[in-house]
Design a protein around this motif. Structure first.
Motif, PDB file in Angstrom:
ATOM      1  N   PRO A   1       0.824  -1.204   0.000  1.00 28.31           N
ATOM      2  CA  PRO A   1       0.000   0.000   0.000  1.00 28.31           C
ATOM      3  C   PRO A   1       0.858   1.253   0.000  1.00 28.31           C
ATOM      4  O   PRO A   1       2.008   1.237   0.463  1.00 28.31           O
ATOM      5  CB  PRO A   1      -0.792  -0.120   1.309  1.00 28.31           C
ATOM      6  CG  PRO A   1       0.051  -0.993   2.178  1.00 28.31           C
ATOM      7  CD  PRO A   1       0.729  -1.966   1.242  1.00 28.31           C
ATOM      8  N   ALA A   2       0.314   2.327  -0.551  1.00 32.43           N
ATOM      9  CA  ALA A   2       1.048   3.584  -0.587  1.00 32.43           C
ATOM     10  C   ALA A   2       1.275   4.084   0.836  1.00 32.43           C
ATOM     11  O   ALA A   2       0.406   3.958   1.689  1.00 32.43           O
ATOM     12  CB  ALA A   2       0.268   4.626  -1.386  1.00 32.43           C
ATOM     13  N   PRO A   3       2.459   4.627   1.124  1.00 28.24           N
ATOM     14  CA  PRO A   3       2.723   5.123   2.477  1.00 28.24           C
ATOM     15  C   PRO A   3       1.813   6.298   2.805  1.00 28.24           C
ATOM     16  O   PRO A   3       1.398   7.052   1.933  1.00 28.24           O
ATOM     17  CB  PRO A   3       4.193   5.550   2.408  1.00 28.24           C
ATOM     18  CG  PRO A   3       4.464   5.773   0.958  1.00 28.24           C
ATOM     19  CD  PRO A   3       3.594   4.800   0.219  1.00 28.24           C
ATOM     20  N   VAL A   4       1.492   6.442   4.049  1.00 30.36           N
ATOM     21  CA  VAL A   4       0.631   7.518   4.524  1.00 30.36           C
ATOM     22  C   VAL A   4       1.440   8.370   5.488  1.00 30.36           C
ATOM     23  O   VAL A   4       2.139   7.847   6.349  1.00 30.36           O
ATOM     24  CB  VAL A   4      -0.629   6.972   5.217  1.00 30.36           C
ATOM     25  CG1 VAL A   4      -1.474   8.120   5.768  1.00 30.36           C
ATOM     26  CG2 VAL A   4      -1.438   6.126   4.251  1.00 30.36           C
TER      27      VAL A   4
ATOM     28  N   TYR B   1      13.192  11.132  -0.366  1.00 32.53           N
ATOM     29  CA  TYR B   1      12.990  10.873  -1.789  1.00 32.53           C
ATOM     30  C   TYR B   1      14.253  11.003  -2.630  1.00 32.53           C
ATOM     31  O   TYR B   1      14.177  10.949  -3.859  1.00 32.53           O
ATOM     32  CB  TYR B   1      11.908  11.800  -2.333  1.00 32.53           C
ATOM     33  CG  TYR B   1      10.538  11.448  -1.810  1.00 32.53           C
ATOM     34  CD1 TYR B   1       9.897  10.273  -2.200  1.00 32.53           C
ATOM     35  CD2 TYR B   1       9.887  12.270  -0.900  1.00 32.53           C
ATOM     36  CE1 TYR B   1       8.660   9.930  -1.706  1.00 32.53           C
ATOM     37  CE2 TYR B   1       8.637  11.938  -0.396  1.00 32.53           C
ATOM     38  CZ  TYR B   1       8.034  10.765  -0.804  1.00 32.53           C
ATOM     39  OH  TYR B   1       6.812  10.439  -0.294  1.00 32.53           O
TER      40      TYR B   1
ATOM     41  N   TYR C   1       1.260   8.208  -9.497  1.00 30.79           N
ATOM     42  CA  TYR C   1       0.850   8.817  -8.222  1.00 30.79           C
ATOM     43  C   TYR C   1       1.346   7.951  -7.075  1.00 30.79           C
ATOM     44  O   TYR C   1       1.047   6.773  -6.983  1.00 30.79           O
ATOM     45  CB  TYR C   1      -0.670   8.945  -8.181  1.00 30.79           C
ATOM     46  CG  TYR C   1      -1.231   9.481  -6.875  1.00 30.79           C
ATOM     47  CD1 TYR C   1      -0.712  10.626  -6.295  1.00 30.79           C
ATOM     48  CD2 TYR C   1      -2.278   8.834  -6.234  1.00 30.79           C
ATOM     49  CE1 TYR C   1      -1.214  11.117  -5.108  1.00 30.79           C
ATOM     50  CE2 TYR C   1      -2.803   9.325  -5.045  1.00 30.79           C
ATOM     51  CZ  TYR C   1      -2.261  10.468  -4.489  1.00 30.79           C
ATOM     52  OH  TYR C   1      -2.768  10.943  -3.304  1.00 30.79           O
ATOM     53  N   HIS C   2       2.118   8.569  -6.168  1.00 28.85           N
ATOM     54  CA  HIS C   2       2.742   7.825  -5.077  1.00 28.85           C
ATOM     55  C   HIS C   2       2.003   7.999  -3.760  1.00 28.85           C
ATOM     56  O   HIS C   2       1.605   7.017  -3.132  1.00 28.85           O
ATOM     57  CB  HIS C   2       4.201   8.265  -4.927  1.00 28.85           C
ATOM     58  CG  HIS C   2       4.978   7.516  -3.893  1.00 28.85           C
ATOM     59  ND1 HIS C   2       5.228   6.164  -3.992  1.00 28.85           N
ATOM     60  CD2 HIS C   2       5.551   7.912  -2.730  1.00 28.85           C
ATOM     61  CE1 HIS C   2       5.932   5.779  -2.936  1.00 28.85           C
ATOM     62  NE2 HIS C   2       6.136   6.818  -2.159  1.00 28.85           N
ATOM     63  N   GLN C   3       1.804   9.260  -3.329  1.00 26.02           N
ATOM     64  CA  GLN C   3       1.091   9.478  -2.082  1.00 26.02           C
ATOM     65  C   GLN C   3       0.696  10.931  -1.905  1.00 26.02           C
ATOM     66  O   GLN C   3       1.202  11.823  -2.593  1.00 26.02           O
ATOM     67  CB  GLN C   3       1.897   9.014  -0.874  1.00 26.02           C
ATOM     68  CG  GLN C   3       3.121   9.855  -0.542  1.00 26.02           C
ATOM     69  CD  GLN C   3       3.704   9.485   0.806  1.00 26.02           C
ATOM     70  OE1 GLN C   3       3.008   9.171   1.749  1.00 26.02           O
ATOM     71  NE2 GLN C   3       5.021   9.519   0.903  1.00 26.02           N
ATOM     72  N   HIS C   4      -0.206  11.151  -0.966  1.00 29.08           N
ATOM     73  CA  HIS C   4      -0.678  12.479  -0.581  1.00 29.08           C
ATOM     74  C   HIS C   4      -0.238  12.727   0.862  1.00 29.08           C
ATOM     75  O   HIS C   4      -0.469  11.897   1.740  1.00 29.08           O
ATOM     76  CB  HIS C   4      -2.209  12.541  -0.690  1.00 29.08           C
ATOM     77  CG  HIS C   4      -2.820  13.743  -0.029  1.00 29.08           C
ATOM     78  ND1 HIS C   4      -3.982  13.667   0.720  1.00 29.08           N
ATOM     79  CD2 HIS C   4      -2.434  15.035   0.000  1.00 29.08           C
ATOM     80  CE1 HIS C   4      -4.280  14.867   1.182  1.00 29.08           C
ATOM     81  NE2 HIS C   4      -3.371  15.713   0.766  1.00 29.08           N
ATOM     82  N   ILE C   5       0.416  13.873   1.103  1.00 29.60           N
ATOM     83  CA  ILE C   5       0.906  14.202   2.435  1.00 29.60           C
ATOM     84  C   ILE C   5       0.295  15.537   2.853  1.00 29.60           C
ATOM     85  O   ILE C   5       0.696  16.586   2.340  1.00 29.60           O
ATOM     86  CB  ILE C   5       2.447  14.312   2.471  1.00 29.60           C
ATOM     87  CG1 ILE C   5       3.099  13.041   1.922  1.00 29.60           C
ATOM     88  CG2 ILE C   5       2.931  14.586   3.889  1.00 29.60           C
ATOM     89  CD1 ILE C   5       4.611  13.131   1.823  1.00 29.60           C
TER      90      ILE C   5
ATOM     91  N   LEU D   1       1.604  16.477  -2.949  1.00 29.57           N
ATOM     92  CA  LEU D   1       1.370  15.304  -3.791  1.00 29.57           C
ATOM     93  C   LEU D   1       2.711  14.810  -4.313  1.00 29.57           C
ATOM     94  O   LEU D   1       3.510  15.593  -4.831  1.00 29.57           O
ATOM     95  CB  LEU D   1       0.451  15.656  -4.965  1.00 29.57           C
ATOM     96  CG  LEU D   1      -0.928  16.208  -4.599  1.00 29.57           C
ATOM     97  CD1 LEU D   1      -1.714  16.541  -5.873  1.00 29.57           C
ATOM     98  CD2 LEU D   1      -1.709  15.218  -3.745  1.00 29.57           C
TER      99      LEU D   1
END
Length: 229
Positions: A12-15, A53, A176-180, A217
């Motif tokens: 799952p994408a990291p949160v 990153y 799309y990797h994740q939303h922070i 994003l």
């Protein structure tokens, strides 16, 4: 009730959630001056994003030439630069500028930091957003990342704007990797709904609530990373 099985084995994408630091410490530049926030993002959190990153020696590009980006990249032993474009061709300027000519983006950056909306981009037009995202994607090395900070959304519709940007990024060849979410204000010490005393109204600006967070994003280059990179 029966459960539906899935064959998707991808992790799952990291949160993540960036909380506003409660300490008063602020990093300084080489001259000892406190570094400003990156559009509301604390320098410590910006450094955390760069460290997460990129890897040692990577090029970190900033589309706005923000001093905190350059300082954080140099502190982490990355090479800072300013991303500019000339028509359809993306270029990378060394930072600080030392008289050398711009180098083309073929070398590739490990990370590009950018903001939306921009003066020269119609944030209501998915095609315009997709075009500029495609230019930034061309700056990335295989396996590189684009971190996009949404400072505001057209008409105040942050959710709609975020969805539009994600769709445009996918069309531009980004994954799309994740939303922070990044908070601009410290959290209250106690849950407001648990207070026995009347809770003060949130501050308003022009009849609207003052923004309490920014949306970050993260997108990845779809090109598999080469083994020798």
């Amino acid at each position: 009730m029966s459960q539906t099985r899935t064959t998707d084995t991808r992790p799952p994408a990291p949160v993540a959630l960036l909380l506003r630091p409660t300490h008063a410490h602020r990093p300084t530049d080489a001259a000892g001056r406190p570094l400003p926030d990156w559009y509301g993002i604390h320098p410590d959190h910006l450094a955390l994003l760069i460290a997460r990153y990129t890897r040692d020696g990577d090029t970190v590009l900033d589309t706005d030439g923000h001093p905190t980006v350059a300082a954080a990249a140099e502190h982490l032993h990355r090479r800072p630069g300013v991303a500019v474009t000339d028509g359809e061709t993306p270029y990378v300027w060394p930072e600080p500028l030392d008289g050398r000519s711009a180098v083309t983006a073929r070398q590739g950056a490990g990370l590009v930091l950018a903001t939306l909306p921009r003066v020269d981009v119609d944030s209501r037009d998915p095609h315009a957003i997709g075009h500029v995202l495609g230019v930034w994607r061309a700056l990335l090395r295989p396996g590189g990342f684009l971190v996009l900070l949404l400072t505001t959304g057209p008409g105040g519709g942050a959710l709609g704007h975020r969805s539009t940007v994600i769709a445009a990024a996918r069309a531009a060849g980004l994954l799309y990797h994740q939303h922070i979410p990044a908070l601009l204000l410290p959290l209250p010490e106690t849950e407001p709904r648990a207070e026995t005393r009347p809770v003060s109204r949130p501050p308003l600006r022009g009849g609207r609530h003052v923004p309490a967070h920014r949306d970050l994003l993260v997108f990845a280059s779809m090109t598999p990373e080469a083994a020798d990179v």
